[in-house]
Design an enzyme around this catalytic site. Structure first.
Site, PDB file in Angstrom:
ATOM      1  N   LYS A 118       0.846  -1.207   0.000  1.00 22.52           N
ATOM      2  CA  LYS A 118       0.000   0.000   0.000  1.00 22.52           C
ATOM      3  C   LYS A 118       0.874   1.247   0.000  1.00 22.52           C
ATOM      4  O   LYS A 118       2.047   1.192   0.418  1.00 22.52           O
ATOM      5  CB  LYS A 118      -0.948   0.037   1.212  1.00 22.52           C
ATOM      6  CG  LYS A 118      -0.282   0.092   2.603  1.00 22.52           C
ATOM      7  CD  LYS A 118       0.077   1.462   3.131  1.00 22.52           C
ATOM      8  CE  LYS A 118       0.824   1.415   4.458  1.00 22.52           C
ATOM      9  NZ  LYS A 118       1.553   2.565   4.862  1.00 22.52           N
TER      10      LYS A 118
ATOM     11  N   PRO B  19       9.591  -4.648   0.217  1.00 22.68           N
ATOM     12  CA  PRO B  19      10.675  -4.403   1.176  1.00 22.68           C
ATOM     13  C   PRO B  19      10.131  -4.300   2.607  1.00 22.68           C
ATOM     14  O   PRO B  19       9.001  -3.859   2.814  1.00 22.68           O
ATOM     15  CB  PRO B  19      11.265  -3.066   0.720  1.00 22.68           C
ATOM     16  CG  PRO B  19      10.820  -2.881  -0.686  1.00 22.68           C
ATOM     17  CD  PRO B  19       9.528  -3.620  -0.828  1.00 22.68           C
TER      18      PRO B  19
ATOM     19  N   GLY C 265       3.547  -1.433   4.145  1.00 22.47           N
ATOM     20  CA  GLY C 265       2.531  -2.263   4.808  1.00 22.47           C
ATOM     21  C   GLY C 265       2.635  -3.752   4.550  1.00 22.47           C
ATOM     22  O   GLY C 265       1.633  -4.470   4.654  1.00 22.47           O
TER      23      GLY C 265
ATOM     24  N   SER D 225       1.382  -6.132   7.392  1.00 20.82           N
ATOM     25  CA  SER D 225      -0.061  -5.941   7.600  1.00 20.82           C
ATOM     26  C   SER D 225      -0.850  -6.570   6.457  1.00 20.82           C
ATOM     27  O   SER D 225      -1.901  -7.188   6.675  1.00 20.82           O
ATOM     28  CB  SER D 225      -0.410  -4.450   7.647  1.00 20.82           C
ATOM     29  OG  SER D 225       0.384  -3.808   8.596  1.00 20.82           O
TER      30      SER D 225
ATOM     31  N   ASP E  24      -2.829  -0.969  10.152  1.00 22.88           N
ATOM     32  CA  ASP E  24      -3.078  -0.970   8.702  1.00 22.88           C
ATOM     33  C   ASP E  24      -3.860  -2.201   8.246  1.00 22.88           C
ATOM     34  O   ASP E  24      -4.316  -2.254   7.100  1.00 22.88           O
ATOM     35  CB  ASP E  24      -1.746  -0.949   7.927  1.00 22.88           C
ATOM     36  CG  ASP E  24      -1.117   0.444   7.892  1.00 22.88           C
ATOM     37  OD1 ASP E  24      -1.854   1.436   8.034  1.00 22.88           O
ATOM     38  OD2 ASP E  24       0.109   0.530   7.703  1.00 22.88           O
TER      39      ASP E  24
HETATM   40  C1  LIG Z   1       2.357   4.601   9.170  1.00 24.52           C
HETATM   41  C2  LIG Z   1       1.159   3.741   8.814  1.00 24.52           C
HETATM   42  O1  LIG Z   1       1.589   2.660   8.008  1.00 24.52           O
HETATM   43  C3  LIG Z   1       0.191   4.592   7.998  1.00 24.52           C
HETATM   44  O2  LIG Z   1      -0.743   3.830   7.278  1.00 24.52           O
HETATM   45  C4  LIG Z   1       0.482   3.182  10.055  1.00 24.52           C
HETATM   46  O3  LIG Z   1      -0.005   4.244  10.852  1.00 24.52           O
HETATM   47  C5  LIG Z   1       1.425   2.322  10.899  1.00 24.52           C
HETATM   48  O4  LIG Z   1       1.145   0.993  10.671  1.00 24.52           O
HETATM   49  P1  LIG Z   1       2.041  -0.210  11.263  1.00 24.52           P
HETATM   50  O5  LIG Z   1       3.456  -0.108  10.793  1.00 24.52           O
HETATM   51  O6  LIG Z   1       1.286  -1.463  10.955  1.00 24.52           O
HETATM   52  O7  LIG Z   1       2.096   0.112  12.758  1.00 24.52           O
HETATM   53  P2  LIG Z   1       1.496  -0.651  14.032  1.00 24.52           P
HETATM   54  O8  LIG Z   1       2.154  -1.996  14.118  1.00 24.52           O
HETATM   55  O9  LIG Z   1       0.032  -0.562  14.019  1.00 24.52           O
HETATM   56  O10 LIG Z   1       2.103   0.295  15.158  1.00 24.52           O
HETATM   57  C6  LIG Z   1       3.500   0.411  15.392  1.00 24.52           C
HETATM   58  C7  LIG Z   1       3.729   1.544  16.383  1.00 24.52           C
HETATM   59  O11 LIG Z   1       3.526   2.823  15.746  1.00 24.52           O
HETATM   60  C8  LIG Z   1       2.854   3.729  16.606  1.00 24.52           C
HETATM   61  N1  LIG Z   1       1.551   4.109  16.020  1.00 24.52           N
HETATM   62  C9  LIG Z   1       1.004   3.361  15.036  1.00 24.52           C
HETATM   63  C10 LIG Z   1      -0.189   3.746  14.442  1.00 24.52           C
HETATM   64  C11 LIG Z   1      -0.824   4.918  14.900  1.00 24.52           C
HETATM   65  N2  LIG Z   1      -1.979   5.315  14.361  1.00 24.52           N
HETATM   66  N3  LIG Z   1      -0.266   5.650  15.882  1.00 24.52           N
HETATM   67  C12 LIG Z   1       0.924   5.267  16.446  1.00 24.52           C
HETATM   68  O12 LIG Z   1       1.422   5.956  17.333  1.00 24.52           O
HETATM   69  C13 LIG Z   1       2.705   3.005  17.949  1.00 24.52           C
HETATM   70  O13 LIG Z   1       3.837   3.328  18.715  1.00 24.52           O
HETATM   71  C14 LIG Z   1       2.764   1.529  17.555  1.00 24.52           C
HETATM   72  O14 LIG Z   1       3.255   0.721  18.587  1.00 24.52           O
HETATM   73  N1  LIG Z   2       4.769 -11.300   7.447  1.00 25.34           N
HETATM   74  C1  LIG Z   2       5.619 -10.297   7.680  1.00 25.34           C
HETATM   75  N2  LIG Z   2       6.092  -9.552   6.657  1.00 25.34           N
HETATM   76  C2  LIG Z   2       6.949  -8.520   6.895  1.00 25.34           C
HETATM   77  N3  LIG Z   2       7.400  -8.177   8.096  1.00 25.34           N
HETATM   78  C3  LIG Z   2       6.961  -8.881   9.157  1.00 25.34           C
HETATM   79  C4  LIG Z   2       6.053  -9.952   8.986  1.00 25.34           C
HETATM   80  N4  LIG Z   2       5.775 -10.427  10.196  1.00 25.34           N
HETATM   81  C5  LIG Z   2       6.475  -9.702  11.083  1.00 25.34           C
HETATM   82  N5  LIG Z   2       7.213  -8.781  10.459  1.00 25.34           N
HETATM   83  C6  LIG Z   2       8.093  -7.777  11.120  1.00 25.34           C
HETATM   84  O1  LIG Z   2       7.386  -6.521  11.106  1.00 25.34           O
HETATM   85  C7  LIG Z   2       8.285  -5.429  10.973  1.00 25.34           C
HETATM   86  C8  LIG Z   2       7.713  -4.388   9.987  1.00 25.34           C
HETATM   87  O2  LIG Z   2       7.603  -4.954   8.750  1.00 25.34           O
HETATM   88  P1  LIG Z   2       6.679  -4.316   7.585  1.00 25.34           P
HETATM   89  O3  LIG Z   2       7.351  -4.614   6.302  1.00 25.34           O
HETATM   90  O4  LIG Z   2       5.279  -4.736   7.731  1.00 25.34           O
HETATM   91  O5  LIG Z   2       6.806  -2.753   7.916  1.00 25.34           O
HETATM   92  P2  LIG Z   2       6.223  -1.527   7.195  1.00 25.34           P
HETATM   93  O6  LIG Z   2       6.031  -1.792   5.747  1.00 25.34           O
HETATM   94  O7  LIG Z   2       7.087  -0.338   7.544  1.00 25.34           O
HETATM   95  O8  LIG Z   2       4.833  -1.341   7.851  1.00 25.34           O
HETATM   96  P3  LIG Z   2       3.910  -0.050   7.753  1.00 25.34           P
HETATM   97  O9  LIG Z   2       3.899   0.418   6.365  1.00 25.34           O
HETATM   98  O10 LIG Z   2       2.596  -0.653   8.153  1.00 25.34           O
HETATM   99  O11 LIG Z   2       4.520   0.933   8.708  1.00 25.34           O
HETATM  100  C9  LIG Z   2       9.626  -6.018  10.576  1.00 25.34           C
HETATM  101  O12 LIG Z   2      10.475  -5.837  11.687  1.00 25.34           O
HETATM  102  C10 LIG Z   2       9.388  -7.503  10.360  1.00 25.34           C
HETATM  103  O13 LIG Z   2      10.431  -8.287  10.860  1.00 25.34           O
END
Ligand SMILES: C[C@](O)(CO)[C@H](O)COP(=O)(O)OP(=O)(O)OC[C@H]1O[C@@H](n2ccc(N)nc2=O)[C@H](O)[C@@H]1O
Ligand SMILES: Nc1ncnc2c1ncn2[C@@H]1O[C@H](COP(=O)(O)OP(=O)(O)OP(=O)(O)O)[C@@H](O)[C@H]1O
Length: 301
Positions: free
Chosen positions: A10, A100, A106, A109, A142
């Site tokens: 996403k 990546p 995402g 997620s 997400d």
């Molecule tokens: C940055 C976005 O990807 C935008 O769509 C999301 O808000 C974050 O999604 P994500 O990486 O899946 O994050 P989550 O695993 O839900 O949260 C990780 C950490 O980010 C912070 N967090 C996340 C979402 C949110 N609305 N407020 C926060 O402050 C919290 O400290 C949380 O512990």
């Molecule tokens: N199925 C999975 N795919 C990717 N990362 C995973 C998975 N399960 C756990 N993780 C852990 O989650 C963390 C974040 O990975 P991810 O790639 O989802 O981050 P992100 O893309 O930055 O997320 P967001 O965009 O929601 O902030 C990594 O430290 C990874 O080790």
């Protein structure tokens, strides 16, 4: 029997941080879309229990993997509502990672959301979409979006979702600079006095929706988390500068970073940017890819 599914990336086309809650999570107003670029998942139901394998070294294969957590959550909920069901509740999920990791795209997620949807269908759809979204929220903010499908507007921490008008298509070039960002660190450093107001974008979105016209996101791109991430990870400033050199119609960091995306209405310009970025990226883990906006949320192959 092996079942396969596509698990898309996403991007956040705009993201405003509107407030900080008592639990320290942040309320957002964000427009998200899936891309036609993503991971491939395969589900093998002959395994006892839950297991996950992944071909990416930074993704855990134990019970912390979001796919493992999603499957466990699903089977727990399933056995509560169907305690006498004879169907074997085990699955081994193989993840072929293309998105990546820690990139703001995402990936984890999306994998979790697709797992919940695939298992729900496999086990006779015992849960509604709303129930699956509530389950998904326990795994990450997400996850409900990926179950809902896009493009969608999200409020709250990401759980209040509204369908948005279809988006005017663009060629999307995404650049991951090989740097994984810690989402919590970026949120912790948000200064709410500096985050922008949401009115203008909201009006544009409502207008397009009301008129049944495709929404042109070009003038709406904005991310309150971008200056914060750039302060913590100054290498990101150079990423923006490099991509701006291709004169895209729009340019933004997605989510909490570190990936940037550039929008092009001209496919040739997009191809050129993709080629040059691919040739010049000297970061060993950097990745460049081309994509388009994706509609809907049925990713079964
Ligand atoms: C940055 C976005 O990807 C935008 O769509 C999301 O808000 C974050 O999604 P994500 O990486 O899946 O994050 P989550 O695993 O839900 O949260 C990780 C950490 O980010 C912070 N967090 C996340 C979402 C949110 N609305 N407020 C926060 O402050 C919290 O400290 C949380 O512990
Ligand atoms: N199925 C999975 N795919 C990717 N990362 C995973 C998975 N399960 C756990 N993780 C852990 O989650 C963390 C974040 O990975 P991810 O790639 O989802 O981050 P992100 O893309 O930055 O997320 P967001 O965009 O929601 O902030 C990594 O430290 C990874 O080790």
């Amino acid at each position: 029997m092996i079942e396969r599914a596509f698990s898309p990336a996403k991007i956040n086309l705009f993201l405003y941080v509107t407030s900080r809650r008592d639990d320290r999570y942040h309320e957002l107003y964000t427009l998200m879309t899936c891309l036609d670029f993503g991971d491939r998942l395969s589900f093998d139901y002959t395994c006892p229990g839950v297991a996950v394998v992944c071909d990416h070294p930074d993704v855990p294969e134990d019970c912390t993997n979001l796919v493992h957590r999603a499957a466990t959550l699903f089977f727990d909920a399933f056995s509560r509502i169907k305690p006498f069901c004879k169907k074997k509740t085990g699955v081994c999920v193989s993840i072929h990672k293309k998105i990546p990791v820690g990139a703001g795209l995402g990936g984890g997620s999306s994998n979790a959301a697709v797992t919940l949807q695939v298992l729900n269908r496999r086990f006779g759809s015992p849960f509604s979409k709303q129930a699956l979204m509530a389950m998904g929220l326990k795994l990450g903010t997400d996850v409900p979006f990926f179950i809902h499908g896009g493009p969608a507007l999200a409020r709250g921490v990401g759980e209040q979702l509204l369908i948005c008008a279809p988006l005017l298509p663009y060629h999307v070039v995404v650049y991951f600079p090989g740097l994984s960002v810690r989402t919590s660190l970026v949120y912790e450093n948000v200064n709410l006095a500096l985050t922008k107001k949401v009115k203008t974008n909201n009006n544009a979105v409502l207008n397009a929706h009301g008129k049944g016209q495709p929404l042109d996101v070009k003038g709406l791109l904005h991310n309150d988390l971008e200056p914060v991430a750039c302060r913590i990870y100054p290498a990101l400033i150079r990423v923006r500068e490099d991509m701006a050199g291709f004169k895209p119609d729009g340019l933004l960091m997605t989510g909490s970073g570190s990936s940037y995306f550039a929008l092009f209405s001209d496919g040739l310009k997009a191809q050129q940017a993709f080629k040059l970025l691919s040739e010049t990226t000297d970061e060993p883990h950097g990745r460049v890819f081309m994509a388009s906006f994706l509609k809907g949320n049925d990713f079964t192959e």
